[in-house]
Write a protein that holds these residues in place. Structure first.
Motif, mmCIF file in Angstrom:
data_model
loop_
_atom_site.group_PDB
_atom_site.id
_atom_site.type_symbol
_atom_site.label_atom_id
_atom_site.label_comp_id
_atom_site.label_asym_id
_atom_site.label_seq_id
_atom_site.Cartn_x
_atom_site.Cartn_y
_atom_site.Cartn_z
ATOM 1 N N PRO A 1 15.607 6.339 -19.863
ATOM 2 C CA PRO A 1 16.702 7.192 -20.548
ATOM 3 C C PRO A 1 17.465 6.582 -21.789
ATOM 4 C CG PRO A 1 17.025 7.537 -18.246
ATOM 5 C CD PRO A 1 16.006 6.126 -18.394
ATOM 6 N N VAL A 2 17.424 6.989 -23.100
ATOM 7 C CA VAL A 2 18.414 6.537 -24.188
ATOM 8 C C VAL A 2 19.281 7.905 -24.510
ATOM 9 C CG1 VAL A 2 18.552 5.559 -26.327
ATOM 10 C CG2 VAL A 2 16.632 4.837 -24.923
ATOM 11 N N VAL A 3 20.489 7.572 -24.186
ATOM 12 C CA VAL A 3 21.316 8.742 -24.794
ATOM 13 C C VAL A 3 22.046 8.306 -25.868
ATOM 14 C CG1 VAL A 3 23.121 10.450 -23.783
ATOM 15 C CG2 VAL A 3 21.800 9.460 -22.271
ATOM 16 N N SER A 4 22.020 9.126 -26.897
ATOM 17 C CA SER A 4 22.790 8.936 -28.301
ATOM 18 C C SER A 4 23.913 10.058 -28.737
ATOM 19 C CB SER A 4 21.760 8.734 -29.434
ATOM 20 O OG SER A 4 21.079 10.053 -29.404
ATOM 21 N N GLY A 5 24.777 9.830 -29.936
ATOM 22 C CA GLY A 5 25.662 10.675 -30.173
ATOM 23 C C GLY A 5 26.706 11.040 -29.192
ATOM 24 N N LEU A 6 27.198 9.938 -28.538
ATOM 25 C CA LEU A 6 28.179 10.008 -27.320
ATOM 26 C C LEU A 6 29.363 9.631 -28.231
ATOM 27 C CD1 LEU A 6 26.400 8.330 -24.641
ATOM 28 C CD2 LEU A 6 26.726 10.711 -24.709
ATOM 29 N N ARG B 1 23.088 1.802 -11.371
ATOM 30 C CA ARG B 1 23.672 0.819 -10.967
ATOM 31 C C ARG B 1 23.759 -0.139 -12.297
ATOM 32 N NH1 ARG B 1 24.452 -0.415 -6.266
ATOM 33 N NH2 ARG B 1 24.588 -2.692 -6.680
ATOM 34 N N LEU B 2 22.963 0.099 -13.198
ATOM 35 C CA LEU B 2 23.212 -0.995 -14.421
ATOM 36 C C LEU B 2 23.207 0.004 -15.610
ATOM 37 C CD1 LEU B 2 23.540 -3.554 -15.728
ATOM 38 C CD2 LEU B 2 21.208 -4.191 -15.139
ATOM 39 N N LEU B 3 24.060 0.025 -16.545
ATOM 40 C CA LEU B 3 24.001 0.887 -17.725
ATOM 41 C C LEU B 3 24.490 -0.301 -18.925
ATOM 42 C CD1 LEU B 3 25.664 4.042 -16.770
ATOM 43 C CD2 LEU B 3 23.262 3.866 -16.746
ATOM 44 N N VAL B 4 23.962 0.253 -20.315
ATOM 45 C CA VAL B 4 24.626 -0.497 -21.334
ATOM 46 C C VAL B 4 25.156 0.752 -22.308
ATOM 47 C CG1 VAL B 4 22.440 -0.719 -22.465
ATOM 48 C CG2 VAL B 4 24.588 -2.163 -23.225
ATOM 49 N N ALA C 1 17.522 -2.230 -16.503
ATOM 50 C CA ALA C 1 18.633 -1.187 -16.739
ATOM 51 C C ALA C 1 17.951 0.363 -16.416
ATOM 52 C CB ALA C 1 19.468 -1.225 -18.054
ATOM 53 N N ASP C 2 19.283 1.028 -15.829
ATOM 54 C CA ASP C 2 19.118 2.340 -15.508
ATOM 55 C C ASP C 2 18.689 3.456 -16.922
ATOM 56 O OD1 ASP C 2 18.649 2.765 -12.697
ATOM 57 O OD2 ASP C 2 20.589 1.682 -12.949
ATOM 58 N N ALA C 3 19.782 2.852 -17.936
ATOM 59 C CA ALA C 3 19.719 3.608 -19.278
ATOM 60 C C ALA C 3 20.373 2.693 -20.190
ATOM 61 C CB ALA C 3 20.295 5.220 -18.996
#
Length: 254
Positions: A160-165, A105-108, A131-133
């Motif tokens: 969760p932290v997603v990188s390299g996007l 519901r909430l991302l950055v 935040a969710d991620a």
């Protein structure tokens, strides 16, 4: 000692799949939330007594705890003052499909963030706001760098932290998943005080120096600005992001 110090280099982190966590806050949260990923924990004699709250649970969880001198710890660490403790932790990267599968519901989404302190502070603020991620573009600073890890104060182990996007591909995927894309920019007609932030959405944040690129702005559903009531020209990236996230949290929890 050399292998630990080597984790200050990105090439070593990529080769080993490990990161260096320095200081009591980060090590404590690693012990609390990811003890199975801790390879080694290093602590000085004084710190072992001071931080018994997480050193003993680490031992009970089967973590290798090594007592070292202040000089040895300083030689291992990237920080000037590691505060008596550090840990080597296996890095467990998250991915965008996994984040979207959880119906966030909430991302950055951070685009081209270059300052490690800013990135770490945003992760910490996102954690505090619920935040969710946190999503990080491929042209940004390395999430696993020691300064970023320190700046998160342990929040790196909470969400969760997603990188390299890829920014265009990520915005497309978010839109397809029903996540509204809100560009944070001073040119926005609506503000964080009057925008509708109740549904699932992502805050898209720009580079510290030049903000968001035109193509990124055009790909978003709405442009929203943080109101400035005084004479300040602008806000720091981490500060602006935290304000946006808390505006969302306020509406979503109302």
């Amino acid at each position: 000692m050399r292998s630990v110090r080597g984790l200050s280099r990105r090439s070593a982190r990529r080769r080993t799949g490990r990161v260096l966590v320095e200081g009591p806050q980060g090590v404590r949260e690693a012990v609390r939330f990811a003890p199975e990923r801790i390879v080694d924990l290093y602590v000085t004699a004084e710190a072992e007594q001071r931080y018994a709250e997480f050193v003993e649970p680490a031992r009970e969880a089967g973590v290798f705890v090594h007592e070292v001198t202040d000089e040895v710890l300083a030689a291992m660490c990237d920080a000037d003052t590691p505060q008596g403790t550090a840990a080597v932790v296996e890095w467990a990267p998250s991915d965008l499909p996994g984040v979207l599968a959880a119906d966030p519901r909430l991302l950055v989404l951070l685009t081209h963030v270059r300052d490690p302190g800013n990135l770490g502070t945003v992760i910490r603020g996102a954690d505090a706001a619920g935040a969710d991620a946190v999503l990080v573009s491929d042209a940004s600073v390395d999430v696993t760098s020691p300064k970023v890890v320190r700046s998160t104060a342990g929040s790196l182990f909470h969400l969760p932290v997603v990188s390299g996007l890829s920014i265009p591909e990520t915005l497309t995927a978010l839109g397809a998943a029903g996540v509204r894309r809100l560009a944070a920019d001073g040119a926005g007609e609506s503000t964080t005080e009057d925008a509708d932030l109740t549904g699932p959405h992502v805050w898209v944040m720009g580079n510290e120096a030049w903000g968001l690129e035109e193509a990124t702005l055009a790909a978003c559903d709405e442009v929203v600005r943080v109101p400035i009531h005084g004479h300040a020209e602008s806000l720091n990236l981490a500060m602006a992001t935290t304000i946006c996230l808390y505006a969302s949290a306020r509406q979503q929890r109302a």
